[in-house]
Enzyme design. Structure first.
Site, PDB file in Angstrom:
ATOM      1  N   ASP A 141      -7.511   2.086 -20.154  1.00 40.97           N
ATOM      2  CA  ASP A 141      -7.947   0.881 -19.448  1.00 40.97           C
ATOM      3  C   ASP A 141      -9.095   0.285 -20.252  1.00 40.97           C
ATOM      4  O   ASP A 141     -10.219   0.777 -20.203  1.00 40.97           O
ATOM      5  CB  ASP A 141      -8.382   1.269 -18.033  1.00 40.97           C
ATOM      6  CG  ASP A 141      -8.922   0.094 -17.236  1.00 40.97           C
ATOM      7  OD1 ASP A 141      -8.996  -1.025 -17.781  1.00 40.97           O
ATOM      8  OD2 ASP A 141      -9.292   0.304 -16.067  1.00 40.97           O
ATOM      9  N   TYR A 199     -11.715   4.891 -21.255  1.00 42.36           N
ATOM     10  CA  TYR A 199     -11.885   4.072 -20.050  1.00 42.36           C
ATOM     11  C   TYR A 199     -13.124   3.214 -20.272  1.00 42.36           C
ATOM     12  O   TYR A 199     -14.256   3.666 -20.139  1.00 42.36           O
ATOM     13  CB  TYR A 199     -12.039   4.975 -18.826  1.00 42.36           C
ATOM     14  CG  TYR A 199     -12.253   4.248 -17.515  1.00 42.36           C
ATOM     15  CD1 TYR A 199     -11.639   3.033 -17.261  1.00 42.36           C
ATOM     16  CD2 TYR A 199     -13.074   4.791 -16.532  1.00 42.36           C
ATOM     17  CE1 TYR A 199     -11.844   2.365 -16.055  1.00 42.36           C
ATOM     18  CE2 TYR A 199     -13.273   4.140 -15.328  1.00 42.36           C
ATOM     19  CZ  TYR A 199     -12.661   2.933 -15.098  1.00 42.36           C
ATOM     20  OH  TYR A 199     -12.864   2.277 -13.910  1.00 42.36           O
ATOM     21  N   ASP A 207      -3.706   1.039  -8.543  1.00 46.54           N
ATOM     22  CA  ASP A 207      -3.749  -0.403  -8.758  1.00 46.54           C
ATOM     23  C   ASP A 207      -3.358  -0.764 -10.188  1.00 46.54           C
ATOM     24  O   ASP A 207      -3.198  -1.942 -10.523  1.00 46.54           O
ATOM     25  CB  ASP A 207      -5.118  -0.992  -8.397  1.00 46.54           C
ATOM     26  CG  ASP A 207      -6.287  -0.276  -9.042  1.00 46.54           C
ATOM     27  OD1 ASP A 207      -6.099   0.833  -9.596  1.00 46.54           O
ATOM     28  OD2 ASP A 207      -7.416  -0.789  -8.961  1.00 46.54           O
TER      29      ASP A 207
END
Length: 252
Positions: free
Chosen positions: A145, A106, A241
């Protein structure tokens, strides 16, 4: 082997949303990597049979965090990159398997006003060196991500986002440099012209309008390229999201 990656934007929150556990149980993932788990409890486990579960929590409560759920027990698992400056936020979790290293990551956001861009670039270089070091030993798959839309095709409105976090030239160049050290963006490798996004702002009904960014990736070392069978973005899965991304790859 099918591997998924999903920024869940809070594991406790998404577990309470309709459909997530059903997806988790039925997606067919041999390995499922999660980011932004936002956990503080070191004993936390998801109530799902058949998976070994590993979590790496940030020192800051309710912040960041990564996890790996895996049907096959890894040779070993470890937390962080071995750099104290970067190993307080639960961002890099590595599992070693017979054929490869799997890194769930991340990447830090440069934040509004780019106030964390300098740190982000320092972090980028440390991570590049980390995965490149692993690559010298065996194949590497890293996913998560990455907080960067690499090319204009990866973002709905490139012109208006040039100095926004995640689309600065600095972040994009850093990602280019990493790929040049022998890594492949799996989705773009198999889908060179496809426009598909993995993250949408909660504001302005962005997901409904198709205003998104592709910032969730599977990146593989080039020695695994001929084993890559599929790379997908599952934008029909809700609850965060972000949406999940996956690869099918012939590894053990």
């Amino acid at each position: 082997m099918r591997i998924y990656s999903f920024n869940v934007n809070g594991i406790r929150a998404i577990l309470g949303k309709e459909g997530f556990m059903s997806w988790l149980e039925n997606c067919g993932g041999d390995i499922i990597c999660l980011q932004e788990t936002k956990l503080s409890d070191p004993e936390f486990r998801i109530d799902i049979p058949g998976y070994h579960q590993y979590f790496y929590n940030a020192q800051k409560k309710g912040y960041s965090g990564t996890a790996i759920l895996t049907r096959k027990e890894p040779v070993r698992v470890w937390q962080g990159m071995g750099v104290d400056e970067h190993d307080m936020e639960g961002r890099v979790l590595t599992a070693e398997y017979k054929d490869f290293y799997l890194v769930c990551v991340y990447v830090p956001n440069s934040q509004d006003g780019l106030r964390r861009l300098d740190y982000r670039q320092t972090w980028n270089k440390a991570f590049e060196d980390y995965v490149s070091g692993l690559k010298e030993k065996k194949g590497v798959i890293f996913c998560g991500d990455l907080n960067v839309a690499h090319k204009e095709i990866d973002i709905k409105n490139p012109k208006t986002n040039l100095r926004n976090a995640g689309f600065t030239i600095e972040e994009r160049n850093d990602f280019t440099r990493l790929l040049e050290r022998g890594f492949i963006d799996s989705f773009r490798h198999l889908h060179p012209d496809e426009v598909k996004y993995s993250w949408w702002s909660y504001r302005f009904r962005a997901r409904e309008k198709g205003i998104g960014w592709r910032i969730d990736y599977f990146v593989i070392s080039d020695d695994l390229a001929d084993r890559l069978k599929a790379a997908e973005i599952h934008n029909d899965v809700f609850g965060s999201d972000h949406c999940p991304v996956s690869i099918d790859i012939d590894v053990e």
